[in-house]
Design an enzyme around this catalytic site. Structure first.
Site, PDB file in Angstrom:
ATOM      1  N   ASP A 244       0.864  -1.190   0.000  1.00  0.00           N
ATOM      2  CA  ASP A 244       0.000   0.000   0.000  1.00  0.00           C
ATOM      3  C   ASP A 244       0.899   1.238   0.000  1.00  0.00           C
ATOM      4  O   ASP A 244       2.119   1.124   0.151  1.00  0.00           O
ATOM      5  CB  ASP A 244      -0.956   0.004   1.209  1.00  0.00           C
ATOM      6  CG  ASP A 244      -2.298   0.682   0.862  1.00  0.00           C
ATOM      7  OD1 ASP A 244      -2.277   1.873   0.492  1.00  0.00           O
ATOM      8  OD2 ASP A 244      -3.345   0.016   0.953  1.00  0.00           O
ATOM      9  N   ASN A 294      -5.655  -5.140  -6.384  1.00  0.00           N
ATOM     10  CA  ASN A 294      -6.868  -4.656  -5.719  1.00  0.00           C
ATOM     11  C   ASN A 294      -6.892  -3.142  -5.561  1.00  0.00           C
ATOM     12  O   ASN A 294      -7.963  -2.536  -5.572  1.00  0.00           O
ATOM     13  CB  ASN A 294      -6.997  -5.328  -4.341  1.00  0.00           C
ATOM     14  CG  ASN A 294      -7.901  -4.549  -3.418  1.00  0.00           C
ATOM     15  OD1 ASN A 294      -9.128  -4.601  -3.547  1.00  0.00           O
ATOM     16  ND2 ASN A 294      -7.326  -3.765  -2.519  1.00  0.00           N
ATOM     17  N   ALA A 304     -19.256  16.358 -17.695  1.00  0.00           N
ATOM     18  CA  ALA A 304     -19.237  17.778 -18.071  1.00  0.00           C
ATOM     19  C   ALA A 304     -18.316  18.586 -17.156  1.00  0.00           C
ATOM     20  O   ALA A 304     -17.816  19.640 -17.552  1.00  0.00           O
ATOM     21  CB  ALA A 304     -20.660  18.341 -18.015  1.00  0.00           C
ATOM     22  N   ASN A 305     -18.102  18.117 -15.932  1.00  0.00           N
ATOM     23  CA  ASN A 305     -17.257  18.839 -14.972  1.00  0.00           C
ATOM     24  C   ASN A 305     -15.922  18.141 -14.715  1.00  0.00           C
ATOM     25  O   ASN A 305     -15.206  18.500 -13.783  1.00  0.00           O
ATOM     26  CB  ASN A 305     -17.988  18.967 -13.632  1.00  0.00           C
ATOM     27  CG  ASN A 305     -19.347  19.628 -13.790  1.00  0.00           C
ATOM     28  OD1 ASN A 305     -19.484  20.513 -14.633  1.00  0.00           O
ATOM     29  ND2 ASN A 305     -20.333  19.187 -13.034  1.00  0.00           N
ATOM     30  N   TYR A 359     -13.870   6.200 -13.678  1.00  0.00           N
ATOM     31  CA  TYR A 359     -13.761   4.935 -12.932  1.00  0.00           C
ATOM     32  C   TYR A 359     -14.248   3.756 -13.786  1.00  0.00           C
ATOM     33  O   TYR A 359     -13.600   2.707 -13.859  1.00  0.00           O
ATOM     34  CB  TYR A 359     -14.595   5.070 -11.656  1.00  0.00           C
ATOM     35  CG  TYR A 359     -14.556   3.890 -10.711  1.00  0.00           C
ATOM     36  CD1 TYR A 359     -13.432   3.625  -9.932  1.00  0.00           C
ATOM     37  CD2 TYR A 359     -15.669   3.063 -10.567  1.00  0.00           C
ATOM     38  CE1 TYR A 359     -13.418   2.558  -9.044  1.00  0.00           C
ATOM     39  CE2 TYR A 359     -15.662   2.000  -9.681  1.00  0.00           C
ATOM     40  CZ  TYR A 359     -14.528   1.743  -8.919  1.00  0.00           C
ATOM     41  OH  TYR A 359     -14.520   0.684  -8.041  1.00  0.00           O
TER      42      TYR A 359
HETATM   43  P1  NAD Z   1     -10.422   1.527  -0.101  1.00  0.00           P
HETATM   44  O1  NAD Z   1     -10.317   2.944  -0.532  1.00  0.00           O
HETATM   45  O2  NAD Z   1     -10.989   1.232   1.256  1.00  0.00           O
HETATM   46  O3  NAD Z   1      -8.993   0.809  -0.199  1.00  0.00           O
HETATM   47  C1  NAD Z   1      -8.142   0.958  -1.306  1.00  0.00           C
HETATM   48  C2  NAD Z   1      -6.698   0.808  -0.859  1.00  0.00           C
HETATM   49  O4  NAD Z   1      -5.867   1.004  -2.013  1.00  0.00           O
HETATM   50  C3  NAD Z   1      -6.294   1.882   0.168  1.00  0.00           C
HETATM   51  O5  NAD Z   1      -5.644   1.275   1.270  1.00  0.00           O
HETATM   52  C4  NAD Z   1      -5.369   2.786  -0.611  1.00  0.00           C
HETATM   53  O6  NAD Z   1      -4.361   3.409   0.178  1.00  0.00           O
HETATM   54  C5  NAD Z   1      -4.778   1.828  -1.638  1.00  0.00           C
HETATM   55  N1  NAD Z   1      -4.224   2.536  -2.787  1.00  0.00           N
HETATM   56  C6  NAD Z   1      -4.813   3.543  -3.481  1.00  0.00           C
HETATM   57  N2  NAD Z   1      -3.957   4.013  -4.415  1.00  0.00           N
HETATM   58  C7  NAD Z   1      -2.827   3.278  -4.316  1.00  0.00           C
HETATM   59  C8  NAD Z   1      -1.574   3.315  -4.995  1.00  0.00           C
HETATM   60  N3  NAD Z   1      -1.337   4.191  -5.959  1.00  0.00           N
HETATM   61  N4  NAD Z   1      -0.628   2.415  -4.630  1.00  0.00           N
HETATM   62  C9  NAD Z   1      -0.848   1.527  -3.633  1.00  0.00           C
HETATM   63  N5  NAD Z   1      -2.017   1.465  -2.958  1.00  0.00           N
HETATM   64  C10 NAD Z   1      -2.980   2.332  -3.280  1.00  0.00           C
HETATM   65  O7  NAD Z   1     -11.285   0.802  -1.228  1.00  0.00           O
HETATM   66  P2  NAD Z   1     -12.078  -0.603  -1.208  1.00  0.00           P
HETATM   67  O8  NAD Z   1     -13.512  -0.306  -1.063  1.00  0.00           O
HETATM   68  O9  NAD Z   1     -11.445  -1.573  -0.285  1.00  0.00           O
HETATM   69  O10 NAD Z   1     -11.827  -1.058  -2.711  1.00  0.00           O
HETATM   70  C11 NAD Z   1     -10.829  -1.987  -3.113  1.00  0.00           C
HETATM   71  C12 NAD Z   1     -11.000  -2.291  -4.608  1.00  0.00           C
HETATM   72  O11 NAD Z   1     -12.319  -2.749  -4.839  1.00  0.00           O
HETATM   73  C13 NAD Z   1     -10.806  -1.069  -5.498  1.00  0.00           C
HETATM   74  O12 NAD Z   1     -10.172  -1.464  -6.707  1.00  0.00           O
HETATM   75  C14 NAD Z   1     -12.238  -0.617  -5.774  1.00  0.00           C
HETATM   76  O13 NAD Z   1     -12.335   0.097  -6.982  1.00  0.00           O
HETATM   77  C15 NAD Z   1     -12.935  -1.952  -5.851  1.00  0.00           C
HETATM   78  N6  NAD Z   1     -14.388  -1.917  -5.617  1.00  0.00           N
HETATM   79  C16 NAD Z   1     -14.928  -1.569  -4.404  1.00  0.00           C
HETATM   80  C17 NAD Z   1     -16.308  -1.582  -4.229  1.00  0.00           C
HETATM   81  C18 NAD Z   1     -16.971  -1.252  -2.914  1.00  0.00           C
HETATM   82  O14 NAD Z   1     -18.208  -1.302  -2.839  1.00  0.00           O
HETATM   83  N7  NAD Z   1     -16.243  -0.949  -1.855  1.00  0.00           N
HETATM   84  C19 NAD Z   1     -17.137  -1.914  -5.297  1.00  0.00           C
HETATM   85  C20 NAD Z   1     -16.566  -2.240  -6.525  1.00  0.00           C
HETATM   86  C21 NAD Z   1     -15.191  -2.249  -6.653  1.00  0.00           C
END
Ligand code: NAD
Length: 453
Positions: A244, A294, A304-305, A359
């Site tokens: 992370d 992940n 648009a924004n 996204y």
């Molecule tokens: P979260 O924000 O709680 O955790 C994401 C983690 O990724 C964080 O610890 C963050 O520090 C780390 N991270 C971000 N950028 C980084 C980088 N450049 N290098 C290293 N680490 C980095 O999010 P989450 O809800 O646990 O989501 C995890 C994954 O699941 C993501 O890919 C998200 O798009 C996907 N997702 C989540 C949901 C949901 O409902 N929570 C739904 C669909 C998809």
């Protein structure tokens, strides 16, 4: 079902699952989400007998294999007997007329399905070049599974397995997918299909610790879904390198310590991120078998924004980094023996979502990448798959305003949000030896979210 499962189930679901709350919800016609049966390593694979519908040779072989798993198998329904699962083997379909008898026979048993029971179809995909009637029959199964999933109650789910070329119902890859669907690992997977490819063998599979002896890297492991993935892979026997950003260092260290893994503070958008992961895996453990992409971010804005910073950062973290890291892994001879890559996509990348064009582009991009990378990994016995979560209860989704959140979490066939562990279980399955031959799949873990379904 342990006490911990209740503690992390949302309050409404707990309230309507018993006593006064249950009666009230019924009277008012409110959603009645069930407390789902989730995987516990020492618990039985399934409670209640399994009915195997279908008269083909494949159905016979499959029923015999299920007996070998210690399941109580029925080849004919006994009126009023409660069932843990119904498996419908439809591997020889040639015309939609042939759906009638087996499917209606299952219909007659549906009321006997136990809570958190399972319906699983096993059929062949409607690939190009088939006779129209064959294709119609095969594709008909798609409609059946998705509809039955919407009819089931009490945490029961319906999913399907599609047999790739040369794969039979009792082949190892199909049996591995079947075990996943029957088990509590698939609690929040509903109305979905897995394609089972090149058969392997399940002879040496350790079902209790399927990842024993492997080394896995999980990005974004400091919290949320990533932390759950790291814990689940460790529970299944893997040694985990948790990655992370430095800003999340304390949380990352806590997760890594808890699972006796290694923390790696690294921004995955760094040009040498792939190389640094490989170097750590090999210097510390002498191997790297599993990569879970992940880490992900959202920077929502209506198009648009939308400004360049929002757009570019989401693409950089969610997809460009994965492409760059995969290129580094694949170019390195050390990561060559049957590697497993699992990417986290999103239902937004399938159905689109207002305010998420950046996204959704990144997550749809993940799906495109998985499809194109799968054939590159197949010759070495490796695989790449994606898991597309729907609404998952995390810190991220806890910040959504109450009314929007409440609607989002109920808008699926199970009337509740999923848990980070539900996503993690699907990923652990894809990473396991049993899933060899399951390659290029995108599995939604969304409780059959009604959006884009
Ligand atoms: P979260 O924000 O709680 O955790 C994401 C983690 O990724 C964080 O610890 C963050 O520090 C780390 N991270 C971000 N950028 C980084 C980088 N450049 N290098 C290293 N680490 C980095 O999010 P989450 O809800 O646990 O989501 C995890 C994954 O699941 C993501 O890919 C998200 O798009 C996907 N997702 C989540 C949901 C949901 O409902 N929570 C739904 C669909 C998809």
């Amino acid at each position: 079902m342990g006490a911990s499962a209740h503690a992390s189930t949302d309050k409404y679901t707990q309230f309507v699952s018993r006593g006064l709350g249950k009666d009230l919800a019924k009277k008012l016609g409110l959603p009645q989400p069930a407390i789902l049966r989730r995987y516990e390593p020492t618990a039985a694979l399934l409670t209640g007998p399994v009915l195997v519908e279908g008269s083909s040779h494949g159905a016979e072989e499959l029923a015999a294999k299920l007996l070998g798993w210690g399941l109580d198998v029925r080849r004919h329904a006994t009126p009023k007997e409660k069932l843990g699962a119904i498996i419908i083997v439809l591997d020889e379909l040639a015309h939609p007329d042939e759906l009638s008898a087996p499917v209606r026979s299952v219909g007659a048993s549906l009321r006997d399905l136990l809570p958190s029971g399972r319906i699983v179809t096993i059929s062949r995909p409607a690939v190009d070049g088939l006779e129209p009637a064959v294709a119609a029959a095969r594709h008909g199964v798609d409609g059946i599974v998705r509809s039955v999933a919407k009819e089931l109650r009490a945490g029961a789910t319906a999913n399907g397995i599609l047999l790739g070329g040369g794969v039979e119902p009792a082949s190892a890859s199909a049996m591995a997918a079947l075990r996943f669907f029957l088990s509590g690992r698939s609690a929040f997977v509903d109305g979905q299909f897995l394609t089972a490819g090149t058969p392997g063998t399940l002879d040496a599979v350790d079902w209790e610790r399927p990842l024993a002896g492997t080394v896995a890297v999980v990005t974004g492991a400091a919290r949320g879904i990533g932390a759950a993935i790291a814990r689940t892979l460790a529970r299944d026997g893997a040694q985990v390198v948790a990655v992370d950003v430095p800003a999340a260092g304390d949380h990352l260290a806590a997760v890594a310590n808890e699972i006796h893994g290694t923390a790696l503070q690294l921004d995955i958008t760094a040009v040498d991120a792939g190389q640094r992961i490989l170097d750590l895996g090999f210097s510390r453990y002498g191997r790297l078998d599993i990569v879970v992409h992940n880490a992900g971010i959202t920077r929502d804005k209506l198009l648009a924004n939308m400004d360049a910073a929002r757009w570019d950062s989401v693409i950089a973290v969610n997809i460009a980094s994965q492409l760059r890291m995969n290129a580094a892994f694949l170019a390195d001879g050390r990561f060559a023996k049957g590697p497993r890559i699992v990417s986290v996509a999103s239902t937004s990348g399938i159905a689109g979502n207002r305010g998420q064009s950046n996204y959704a582009a990144s997550k749809a991009g993940v799906i495109g990448m998985v499809h194109a990378t799968a054939p590159l990994l197949a010759p070495s016995g490796g695989a790449i798959n994606a898991v597309a979560p729907g609404f998952i209860e995390t810190e991220m989704t806890a910040k959504i305003p109450f009314a929007t959140r409440e609607v989002a979490r109920r808008l699926n066939s199970l009337s509740q949000g999923g848990r980070p562990e539900d996503v993690a279980e699907a990923i652990a399955f894809f990473a396991s030896e049993a899933a060899a031959g399951i390659n290029g799949n995108v599995l939604r873990v969304c409780g059959q979210n009604l959006v884009g379904q």
